[in-house]
Design a protein around this motif. Sequence first.
Motif, PDB file in Angstrom:
ATOM      1  N   ALA A 365      -0.539   6.865  -1.070  1.00  0.00           N
ATOM      2  CA  ALA A 365      -0.693   5.596  -1.250  1.00  0.00           C
ATOM      3  C   ALA A 365      -1.029   5.803  -2.595  1.00  0.00           C
ATOM      4  O   ALA A 365      -1.021   4.057  -2.991  1.00  0.00           O
ATOM      5  CB  ALA A 365      -1.931   5.900  -0.695  1.00  0.00           C
ATOM      6  N   LEU A 366      -1.643   6.334  -4.056  1.00  0.00           N
ATOM      7  CA  LEU A 366      -1.867   6.346  -5.063  1.00  0.00           C
ATOM      8  C   LEU A 366      -0.412   6.187  -5.831  1.00  0.00           C
ATOM      9  O   LEU A 366      -0.792   4.939  -6.450  1.00  0.00           O
ATOM     10  CB  LEU A 366      -2.519   7.408  -5.922  1.00  0.00           C
ATOM     11  CG  LEU A 366      -3.856   7.712  -5.126  1.00  0.00           C
ATOM     12  CD1 LEU A 366      -4.086   8.858  -5.704  1.00  0.00           C
ATOM     13  CD2 LEU A 366      -4.728   7.012  -5.909  1.00  0.00           C
ATOM     14  N   MET A 367       0.501   6.656  -5.608  1.00  0.00           N
ATOM     15  CA  MET A 367       1.893   5.802  -5.923  1.00  0.00           C
ATOM     16  C   MET A 367       2.571   4.323  -5.450  1.00  0.00           C
ATOM     17  O   MET A 367       2.257   3.813  -6.365  1.00  0.00           O
ATOM     18  CB  MET A 367       2.941   6.974  -5.387  1.00  0.00           C
ATOM     19  CG  MET A 367       2.715   8.048  -5.924  1.00  0.00           C
ATOM     20  SD  MET A 367       3.708   7.830  -7.931  1.00  0.00           S
ATOM     21  CE  MET A 367       5.198   7.890  -7.593  1.00  0.00           C
ATOM     22  N   THR A 368       1.929   3.725  -4.218  1.00  0.00           N
ATOM     23  CA  THR A 368       2.341   2.676  -4.005  1.00  0.00           C
ATOM     24  C   THR A 368       1.289   1.457  -4.447  1.00  0.00           C
ATOM     25  O   THR A 368       1.921   1.046  -4.913  1.00  0.00           O
ATOM     26  CB  THR A 368       1.503   2.326  -2.170  1.00  0.00           C
ATOM     27  OG1 THR A 368       2.707   3.251  -1.494  1.00  0.00           O
ATOM     28  CG2 THR A 368       2.154   1.747  -1.687  1.00  0.00           C
ATOM     29  N   ALA A 369       0.255   2.649  -4.675  1.00  0.00           N
ATOM     30  CA  ALA A 369      -0.554   1.466  -5.119  1.00  0.00           C
ATOM     31  C   ALA A 369      -0.603   0.957  -7.209  1.00  0.00           C
ATOM     32  O   ALA A 369      -0.209  -0.018  -7.426  1.00  0.00           O
ATOM     33  CB  ALA A 369      -2.415   1.918  -5.622  1.00  0.00           C
ATOM     34  N   THR A 370       0.357   1.988  -7.430  1.00  0.00           N
ATOM     35  CA  THR A 370       0.378   2.370  -8.513  1.00  0.00           C
ATOM     36  C   THR A 370       1.840   0.988  -8.674  1.00  0.00           C
ATOM     37  O   THR A 370       2.421  -0.018  -9.521  1.00  0.00           O
ATOM     38  CB  THR A 370       1.277   3.473  -9.117  1.00  0.00           C
ATOM     39  OG1 THR A 370       0.466   4.179  -9.178  1.00  0.00           O
ATOM     40  CG2 THR A 370       2.153   3.036 -10.145  1.00  0.00           C
ATOM     41  N   CYS A 371       2.567   0.697  -7.836  1.00  0.00           N
ATOM     42  CA  CYS A 371       3.754  -0.316  -7.501  1.00  0.00           C
ATOM     43  C   CYS A 371       3.651  -1.417  -7.512  1.00  0.00           C
ATOM     44  O   CYS A 371       3.264  -2.972  -8.231  1.00  0.00           O
ATOM     45  CB  CYS A 371       4.294   0.339  -6.132  1.00  0.00           C
ATOM     46  SG  CYS A 371       5.855   2.464  -6.647  1.00  0.00           S
ATOM     47  N   LEU A 372       1.714  -1.513  -6.888  1.00  0.00           N
ATOM     48  CA  LEU A 372       1.467  -3.092  -6.324  1.00  0.00           C
ATOM     49  C   LEU A 372       0.743  -3.561  -7.760  1.00  0.00           C
ATOM     50  O   LEU A 372       0.283  -4.661  -8.172  1.00  0.00           O
ATOM     51  CB  LEU A 372       0.737  -2.976  -5.121  1.00  0.00           C
ATOM     52  CG  LEU A 372       0.986  -2.548  -3.929  1.00  0.00           C
ATOM     53  CD1 LEU A 372      -0.453  -1.986  -3.131  1.00  0.00           C
ATOM     54  CD2 LEU A 372       1.738  -4.092  -3.287  1.00  0.00           C
ATOM     55  N   GLU A 373       0.774  -2.808  -8.570  1.00  0.00           N
ATOM     56  CA  GLU A 373      -0.044  -3.072  -9.531  1.00  0.00           C
ATOM     57  C   GLU A 373       0.732  -3.630 -11.012  1.00  0.00           C
ATOM     58  O   GLU A 373       0.631  -4.377 -11.444  1.00  0.00           O
ATOM     59  CB  GLU A 373      -0.792  -1.933 -10.758  1.00  0.00           C
ATOM     60  CG  GLU A 373      -2.409  -2.367 -11.801  1.00  0.00           C
ATOM     61  CD  GLU A 373      -2.909  -3.321 -11.909  1.00  0.00           C
ATOM     62  OE1 GLU A 373      -3.292  -3.753 -13.180  1.00  0.00           O
ATOM     63  OE2 GLU A 373      -3.816  -3.721 -10.503  1.00  0.00           O
ATOM     64  N   LEU A 374       1.814  -2.470 -10.643  1.00  0.00           N
ATOM     65  CA  LEU A 374       3.502  -3.273 -11.887  1.00  0.00           C
ATOM     66  C   LEU A 374       3.643  -4.814 -11.276  1.00  0.00           C
ATOM     67  O   LEU A 374       4.231  -5.062 -12.012  1.00  0.00           O
ATOM     68  CB  LEU A 374       4.117  -1.901 -11.249  1.00  0.00           C
ATOM     69  CG  LEU A 374       3.958  -0.711 -12.269  1.00  0.00           C
ATOM     70  CD1 LEU A 374       4.660   0.196 -11.960  1.00  0.00           C
ATOM     71  CD2 LEU A 374       3.226  -0.887 -13.627  1.00  0.00           C
ATOM     72  N   ILE A 375       3.552  -5.024  -9.663  1.00  0.00           N
ATOM     73  CA  ILE A 375       3.828  -6.378  -9.541  1.00  0.00           C
ATOM     74  C   ILE A 375       2.848  -7.267  -9.038  1.00  0.00           C
ATOM     75  O   ILE A 375       3.532  -8.705  -8.621  1.00  0.00           O
ATOM     76  CB  ILE A 375       5.026  -6.471  -8.298  1.00  0.00           C
ATOM     77  CG1 ILE A 375       3.964  -5.705  -7.105  1.00  0.00           C
ATOM     78  CG2 ILE A 375       6.191  -5.338  -8.967  1.00  0.00           C
ATOM     79  CD1 ILE A 375       4.613  -5.832  -5.275  1.00  0.00           C
ATOM     80  N   GLY A 376       1.691  -7.589  -9.854  1.00  0.00           N
ATOM     81  CA  GLY A 376       0.316  -8.281 -10.199  1.00  0.00           C
ATOM     82  C   GLY A 376       0.341  -8.735  -8.327  1.00  0.00           C
ATOM     83  O   GLY A 376       0.032  -9.909  -8.238  1.00  0.00           O
ATOM     84  N   ALA A 377       0.567  -7.709  -7.293  1.00  0.00           N
ATOM     85  CA  ALA A 377      -0.096  -7.569  -6.310  1.00  0.00           C
ATOM     86  C   ALA A 377      -1.283  -7.683  -5.730  1.00  0.00           C
ATOM     87  O   ALA A 377      -2.607  -7.807  -6.798  1.00  0.00           O
ATOM     88  CB  ALA A 377       0.244  -6.913  -5.480  1.00  0.00           C
ATOM     89  N   ASP A 378      -1.741  -9.151  -5.085  1.00  0.00           N
ATOM     90  CA  ASP A 378      -3.186  -9.777  -4.478  1.00  0.00           C
ATOM     91  C   ASP A 378      -3.628 -10.350  -3.605  1.00  0.00           C
ATOM     92  O   ASP A 378      -2.496  -9.780  -2.373  1.00  0.00           O
ATOM     93  CB  ASP A 378      -3.581 -10.888  -5.540  1.00  0.00           C
ATOM     94  CG  ASP A 378      -5.240 -11.338  -6.293  1.00  0.00           C
ATOM     95  OD1 ASP A 378      -5.993 -10.336  -5.417  1.00  0.00           O
ATOM     96  OD2 ASP A 378      -5.531 -11.872  -6.458  1.00  0.00           O
ATOM     97  N   GLY A 379      -4.620  -9.919  -2.972  1.00  0.00           N
ATOM     98  CA  GLY A 379      -4.891  -9.377  -1.387  1.00  0.00           C
ATOM     99  C   GLY A 379      -4.660  -9.181  -0.626  1.00  0.00           C
ATOM    100  O   GLY A 379      -4.027  -8.441  -1.554  1.00  0.00           O
ATOM    101  N   PRO A 380      -4.603  -9.116   0.385  1.00  0.00           N
ATOM    102  CA  PRO A 380      -4.590  -7.804   1.536  1.00  0.00           C
ATOM    103  C   PRO A 380      -3.441  -7.445   0.748  1.00  0.00           C
ATOM    104  O   PRO A 380      -2.236  -8.517   1.021  1.00  0.00           O
ATOM    105  CB  PRO A 380      -4.652  -8.747   2.386  1.00  0.00           C
ATOM    106  CG  PRO A 380      -4.470 -10.341   2.508  1.00  0.00           C
ATOM    107  CD  PRO A 380      -4.608 -10.009   1.178  1.00  0.00           C
TER     108      PRO A 380
END
Length: 458
Positions: A365-380
Amino acid sequence: MSALRHIAVIDIGKTNAKVALVDLATSSEVALRRMANAVATEGPYPHHDVERLWAFILASLRDINREQHIDAISITTHGATGVLVDSSGELVLPVLDYEFDGPDRLAADYDAIRPPFAETGTPRLPLGLNLGAQFFWQQKRFPAEFAHATTILMYPQYWALRLTGVAANEVTSLGCHTDLWNPWTADFSSLVDRLDWRGLMAPVRPARDRLGPILPALAARTGLDPQTLVFCGLHDSNASLLPHLLSDAPPFSVVSTGTWVVSMAVGGRPVKLDPARDTLVNVNALGDPVPSARFMGGREFSVLTESRPETWSNDDVRAVLARKTLLLPSTQQGSGPFPHAAAIWLDADSMNNGQRFAAISFYLALMTATCLELIGADGPTTVEGPFARNQLFVGMLAAATARGVVASEAATGTSIGAALLASDQVTARGKGERTEPPTDPAWADYTSAWRAAVEARG
């Protein structure tokens, strides 16, 4: 023509191959066949056993059609895979396995001619993960065989060719870290022209194009109606994304889980992608660029859990959170946001199986969260595929992103999206339970401890 309802989806993943029957009226899977997708090792190099897969596909279509009439067929497959065929549609070389290291042996030569990240949105990846590197190696290593190729196909469209006799390509697979596509101009990259491959590329058609009915011989062999339509098909992660593109309001992100965990952000924060951390630009089924990031999470999960039971208790979770039992990246090296880091455990003495499973789920999950942060993810965030059923993964992802996470209920996250190619629906989002960030501060503390430990390693 009456509306198409029951769509058979051929879904070739790197680990498993599936044929699912999707009922578009209920956006649900009503039948599923599955088999392990093993790489063949005989021959000139490791390759996909397409004849074994073909036998499985035809048997599955026959058996499912006996239970419920199949109205149409759609196709989705893993990326980083392409096919060279001759004028008869026969392979001129085996379909190379992207985990084969042969292309690395020509890395210097290939690096000298591949387009920059700014042109293609493709990071330089090892092994055969850049499809252009595969074709380059095949052309140099097997020039006589390569010279017999008349058509280059992406993997979903290879199966479409076998079903219909019609050759096509499609942008979601062309745009999946191949070096072959420019997502900004919606055309082939400079590499294709530099190597004089443009004339080999099958025509690019939309994913939802009807390539034609199945071939008469296949209708006879499977019992399908000879007029059964076959759609062009698309890359598997983009199949997971499609239902949300059609129905959700940005910003949102989708995490497609399988052998690879692929995170895709729609309408997120503007960021500069870092190709050194396995971020890239995917191309969605509507032809638009999508900031994306990935790591080999499904493979890591299999390696880490081995044959251990996937059982845990609340006491196990509390123990892992309290002790800050951490798994730091990366179990699978060479890709992902920490491609050069070697995995280590912290405070992991005397773990039982339940605690180990919890810590592994948190790591993913933390690896996935890192990926989401790197691509500027927002919202659900919506999680598709096997990880959606892992409550610990979903809970930690919500904690680490501080945003809601929706766990898709579809057994095969790609099948619903691929089936939608046959539909005009725009409200096809599958149901799923939404998890909000945990209120217990132990979850946020664990996230902070993991990130601090990763940063301390450099």
